[in-house]
Design a protein around this motif. Structure first.
Motif, mmCIF file in Angstrom:
data_model
loop_
_atom_site.group_PDB
_atom_site.id
_atom_site.type_symbol
_atom_site.label_atom_id
_atom_site.label_comp_id
_atom_site.label_asym_id
_atom_site.label_seq_id
_atom_site.Cartn_x
_atom_site.Cartn_y
_atom_site.Cartn_z
ATOM 1 N N PHE A 1 59.133 75.557 -36.076
ATOM 2 C CA PHE A 1 60.407 75.102 -36.647
ATOM 3 C C PHE A 1 60.703 75.854 -37.944
ATOM 4 C CE2 PHE A 1 63.042 72.312 -39.278
ATOM 5 C CZ PHE A 1 64.121 72.147 -38.435
ATOM 6 N N ILE A 2 59.698 75.961 -38.795
ATOM 7 C CA ILE A 2 59.868 76.666 -40.067
ATOM 8 C C ILE A 2 60.142 78.150 -39.828
ATOM 9 C CG2 ILE A 2 58.693 77.379 -42.189
ATOM 10 C CD1 ILE A 2 57.082 74.831 -42.057
ATOM 11 N N GLU A 3 59.460 78.682 -38.805
ATOM 12 C CA GLU A 3 59.535 80.109 -38.533
ATOM 13 C C GLU A 3 60.879 80.504 -37.945
ATOM 14 O OE1 GLU A 3 55.631 81.805 -37.334
ATOM 15 O OE2 GLU A 3 56.717 82.157 -35.477
ATOM 16 N N GLU A 4 61.372 79.696 -37.032
ATOM 17 C CA GLU A 4 62.528 80.131 -36.247
ATOM 18 C C GLU A 4 63.855 79.552 -36.728
ATOM 19 O OE1 GLU A 4 61.835 79.806 -32.061
ATOM 20 O OE2 GLU A 4 59.945 80.929 -32.184
ATOM 21 N N TYR A 5 63.798 78.554 -37.594
ATOM 22 C CA TYR A 5 65.053 77.938 -38.038
ATOM 23 C C TYR A 5 65.163 78.015 -39.554
ATOM 24 C CZ TYR A 5 65.457 76.589 -33.255
ATOM 25 O OH TYR A 5 65.570 76.655 -31.906
ATOM 26 N N ASP A 6 66.338 77.698 -40.042
ATOM 27 C CA ASP A 6 66.589 77.753 -41.479
ATOM 28 C C ASP A 6 66.151 76.420 -42.086
ATOM 29 O OD1 ASP A 6 67.587 77.854 -44.038
ATOM 30 O OD2 ASP A 6 69.445 78.859 -43.460
ATOM 31 N N PHE A 7 64.907 76.417 -42.565
ATOM 32 C CA PHE A 7 64.309 75.176 -43.048
ATOM 33 C C PHE A 7 65.076 74.638 -44.261
ATOM 34 C CE2 PHE A 7 60.162 73.106 -44.760
ATOM 35 C CZ PHE A 7 60.440 71.938 -44.095
ATOM 36 N N ASP A 8 65.460 75.535 -45.156
ATOM 37 C CA ASP A 8 66.191 75.092 -46.344
ATOM 38 C C ASP A 8 67.522 74.435 -45.958
ATOM 39 O OD1 ASP A 8 64.218 75.914 -48.062
ATOM 40 O OD2 ASP A 8 65.055 77.909 -48.341
ATOM 41 N N ALA A 9 68.202 75.032 -44.965
ATOM 42 C CA ALA A 9 69.480 74.464 -44.523
ATOM 43 C C ALA A 9 69.256 73.085 -43.905
ATOM 44 C CB ALA A 9 70.145 75.392 -43.516
ATOM 45 N N HIS A 10 68.117 72.945 -43.198
ATOM 46 C CA HIS A 10 67.805 71.650 -42.605
ATOM 47 C C HIS A 10 67.563 70.598 -43.691
ATOM 48 C CE1 HIS A 10 66.309 68.711 -39.778
ATOM 49 N NE2 HIS A 10 65.243 68.555 -40.542
ATOM 50 N N ILE A 11 66.806 70.961 -44.698
ATOM 51 C CA ILE A 11 66.534 70.020 -45.795
ATOM 52 C C ILE A 11 67.837 69.665 -46.522
ATOM 53 C CG2 ILE A 11 65.336 69.734 -48.009
ATOM 54 C CD1 ILE A 11 63.112 71.556 -46.898
ATOM 55 N N LYS A 12 68.714 70.658 -46.633
ATOM 56 C CA LYS A 12 69.999 70.442 -47.308
ATOM 57 C C LYS A 12 70.782 69.308 -46.643
ATOM 58 C CE LYS A 12 73.282 72.019 -50.255
ATOM 59 N NZ LYS A 12 74.482 71.338 -49.789
ATOM 60 N N LYS A 13 70.676 69.197 -45.324
ATOM 61 C CA LYS A 13 71.369 68.098 -44.617
ATOM 62 C C LYS A 13 70.911 66.744 -45.140
ATOM 63 C CE LYS A 13 71.584 70.316 -40.129
ATOM 64 N NZ LYS A 13 71.097 70.219 -38.749
ATOM 65 N N SER A 14 69.579 66.594 -45.301
ATOM 66 C CA SER A 14 69.051 65.331 -45.817
ATOM 67 C C SER A 14 69.536 65.099 -47.239
ATOM 68 C CB SER A 14 67.516 65.342 -45.832
ATOM 69 O OG SER A 14 67.005 65.537 -44.543
ATOM 70 N N ILE A 15 69.491 66.146 -48.047
ATOM 71 C CA ILE A 15 69.890 66.013 -49.442
ATOM 72 C C ILE A 15 71.340 65.534 -49.545
ATOM 73 C CG2 ILE A 15 70.360 67.338 -51.555
ATOM 74 C CD1 ILE A 15 67.893 69.062 -50.849
ATOM 75 N N ASP A 16 72.208 66.176 -48.771
ATOM 76 C CA ASP A 16 73.626 65.802 -48.818
ATOM 77 C C ASP A 16 73.820 64.351 -48.378
ATOM 78 O OD1 ASP A 16 74.190 68.320 -49.671
ATOM 79 O OD2 ASP A 16 74.879 69.070 -47.725
ATOM 80 N N MET A 17 73.124 63.986 -47.303
ATOM 81 C CA MET A 17 73.269 62.624 -46.804
ATOM 82 C C MET A 17 72.730 61.595 -47.797
ATOM 83 S SD MET A 17 71.491 60.827 -43.520
ATOM 84 C CE MET A 17 72.551 61.336 -42.184
ATOM 85 N N TYR A 18 71.544 61.868 -48.360
ATOM 86 C CA TYR A 18 70.937 60.887 -49.252
ATOM 87 C C TYR A 18 71.718 60.788 -50.564
ATOM 88 C CZ TYR A 18 67.047 61.204 -45.930
ATOM 89 O OH TYR A 18 66.295 61.200 -44.788
ATOM 90 N N LYS A 19 72.316 61.905 -50.979
ATOM 91 C CA LYS A 19 73.139 61.886 -52.190
ATOM 92 C C LYS A 19 74.322 60.932 -51.990
ATOM 93 C CE LYS A 19 75.781 64.818 -55.303
ATOM 94 N NZ LYS A 19 75.973 66.187 -55.793
ATOM 95 N N GLU A 20 74.958 61.062 -50.834
ATOM 96 C CA GLU A 20 76.120 60.220 -50.544
ATOM 97 C C GLU A 20 75.701 58.752 -50.435
ATOM 98 O OE1 GLU A 20 77.942 61.029 -46.776
ATOM 99 O OE2 GLU A 20 79.803 59.957 -47.292
ATOM 100 N N LYS A 21 74.592 58.521 -49.729
ATOM 101 C CA LYS A 21 74.163 57.142 -49.523
ATOM 102 C C LYS A 21 73.706 56.498 -50.834
ATOM 103 C CE LYS A 21 72.916 57.248 -44.617
ATOM 104 N NZ LYS A 21 71.854 57.010 -43.623
ATOM 105 N N CYS A 22 73.008 57.264 -51.657
ATOM 106 C CA CYS A 22 72.534 56.739 -52.934
ATOM 107 C C CYS A 22 73.729 56.397 -53.816
ATOM 108 C CB CYS A 22 71.634 57.769 -53.621
ATOM 109 S SG CYS A 22 70.997 57.212 -55.210
ATOM 110 N N ALA A 23 74.716 57.296 -53.851
ATOM 111 C CA ALA A 23 75.912 57.053 -54.664
ATOM 112 C C ALA A 23 76.625 55.794 -54.178
ATOM 113 C CB ALA A 23 76.835 58.266 -54.593
#
Lengths: 395, 395
Positions: B279-301
């Protein structure tokens, strides 16, 4: 002491010599009769590939989210039903899914062993079990093996002298000897547990792999006293790499093991449990196990016929009725660690007996052979090379 | 005592109250703000389905056979490179793959904690960590949390009075408070470790999930003394159900942790490590983590705005810059266990603060909320219901 900051329990622990041998063996052209692996030829790779794909697509959330410590409910239900059908799971017991059979040993040790508690073990025994009890500061005492299992007269003599907390046994196709404990001994061991107030850990990872002789009841299935903890595993019948095992114990012991598992790895990976569950559900599990049995029967017979042909007469061996190991004994003052070093130079590896003993530093004239992983032709080559080395050291 | 046969270390252990709450919550129409789970919406199910299928078909033997205790080599190499790039892995260190971050805590405790050794913990802290130290007979001492992390004056006062063996900290987006330890405190804690001769376990499962503020260096990256053991995990950024974590420690500590892992579960399942690796090798891991960050930012707010709108003034809360939790404090003599019982009747669950304390039986006027798993609308409903209950008990 440089490592005085460390916990007492780990200061003298040594990494499994077997796993160190594996690392060496894995990277070379050595014929390994040292493994403890099931044959990779039998892994249901294609089936598991399809199942994994389906599980992750259709039940991905369950497979990837946190799960319950006791185990994935459908698999746990199947395991409990099977253990109940076999008389292993009593009404006063409960069962959990573990991260391989090894974890059940660890949870049992953590739950039962106080510093210095006596753990009587078969001598030789499974190094992963021995090291586990060492890691909880158990006091290991080895009981010699006879053709029908642990020497119970010796065990009884020990019990009269010292308080035994736990007896660790692999009664069926034992690792490393391949020996199976007789029904009489199983019954007597159980009686002794009540008389001398000890617990029994019955480790049974190979029990399904019988290729000759008749099944013998598990110790746990005859236990009315709640003194037997049972460990089982899917490692030798589906895949060891998936790390799915199971165990059964009296409810109060089970309860503590679950809490210990919670702090150890929270739960066994859901995907792995679901894979095992679906495989059992959708395929003929007995037919799959039969493949291993047929293969190991042939390989074991081959190994024995080669040994009978090539080995010098001062080397005798056990004749297992199942499992993946047999055990060789040299009459005389040999050190099989040194013999192994010579064999490795000639590109064959086995496991020297000392690694499976309580005192791993004492020279040992025995060694373990594995027949599940090598090909038939490598078995012949390997046994031939070992026999040449043996004849030479025997001169 | 009925359970006098058990090891001292487990007799008083209690199952995680949180996991008991989960069992209740999982089977009902309750809005759970009690979880510690990442959002299942972000799990890369389809990708992992394809990868699992491919891995098992093309590299099935590696995925299903026994593996090496230290970890699947390609994943371990990636983890080591990443830790080195971040300054976490020093030349005198080594790193291993574990069965979730939880296992690293267990291995660290088993390696370092003798009976009665003082383990200073944040109060409140992660229950899985606390229970783990309890299970090795560590003497837990809670150090209160301030807005910028553990109260180090209190810790120093303790260090002057008692020999501390280990300080357990989750410095970034702490569980359960969401608090992040300041850089100044991280530096001072490190200095204190050398002065007072203790070790630090830096548990960092949430560090990648920052949605506001600036990154702060990990404690381990500033450590020249070899006193920091580091725990990381893929649970919050890929999947907790796969149980793949990692850790780094000075080579001698690493070496003992590997032996302990060997007897605990032999190795982390190969398939799971290969899935994470691919998963780390073949996909954009940072972009995947960014999805969680965006979602948790919205939910926390969302959660914070609802709390600010509905909560009575005697209930204050932390404002996390990342992670998945925040922490509420009631001014006054309340017992949030009782308040939780009322909330559960009204179909909302949270985690009462006492469960995260050293003394879990002492009434506590604080509680933990999770915003990663509920939907935005459930966050609003849940906070509204809790606020109604609070207003009522506050009368």
């Amino acid at each position: 002491m440089a490592n005085e900051f460390m916990a007492d329990r780990v200061t003298s622990l040594k990494a499994s010599a077997i796993r160190e041998i594996f690392k060496m063996v894995g990277q070379s052209d050595i014929i390994s009769l040292a493994g403890g692996n099931p044959s990779a030829e039998i892994f249901p790779k294609e089936i598991l590939a399809s199942l994994a794909e389906k599980i992750l697509r259709e039940e991905g959330t369950t497979a990837l989210q946190y799960g319950v410590t006791e185990g994935y409910a459908p698999l746990r239900a199947k395991v409990k039903k099977d253990l109940k059908d076999k008389g292993i799971l009593h009404d006063t017991d409960d069962a959990l899914i573990t991260s391989g059979g090894q974890q059940l040993i660890d949870l049992c040790a953590k739950t039962l062993i106080n510093d210095g508690d006596v753990v009587a073990v078969e001598a030789p025994s499974f190094i992963g079990g021995l090291n586990c009890f060492r890691s909880y500061n158990g006091k290991l005492i080895g009981i010699d093996m006879e053709d029908d299992g642990m020497n119970l007269d010796r065990l009884e003599a020990l019990a009269k002298k010292e308080k035994i907390k736990l007896v660790y046994t692999i009664p069926t196709f034992q690792n490393p000897t391949g020996i199976t404990m007789s029904l009489e001994k199983r019954k007597r061991l159980l009686e002794m547990a009540s008389i001398y107030d000890f617990y029994i850990l019955e480790d049974n990872p190979y029990g399904a792999l019988r290729f000759s002789g008749a099944d013998i009841q598990t110790i746990k299935s005859m236990d009315d006293s709640g003194r037997v903890i049972y460990a089982g595993s899917f490692s030798k019948v589906i895949s060891p790499g998936l790390r799915v095992g199971f165990g059964a114990a009296r409810a109060d012991i089970f309860d503590r093991m679950v809490v210990c598992k919670q702090v150890q790895d929270v739960h066994t990976p859901c995907l792995n449990q679901m894979l095992v569950n679906k495989f059992i559900e959708e395929y003929d599990f007995d037919a799959h196990i039969k493949k291993s049995i047929d293969m190991y029967k042939e390989k074991c017979a081959k190994m024995i016929s080669c040994m009978d042909e090539y080995f010098p007469s001062f080397c005798t061996h056990t004749v297992p009725e199942g499992g993946i190991f047999l055990w060789c004994s040299l009459s005389g003052d040999y050190d099989t660690k040194k013999i192994m070093a010579e064999c490795i130079e000639k590109k064959v590896a086995f496991v020297p007996g000392a690694t499976a003993m309580v005192d791993i530093d004492k020279p040992c004239n025995q060694f373990r052979l594995n027949y599940s992983t090598p090909t038939l032709s490598d078995i012949e080559k390997g046994i031939f090379i070992i026999s040449e080395v043996l004849k030479n050291v025997g001169k």
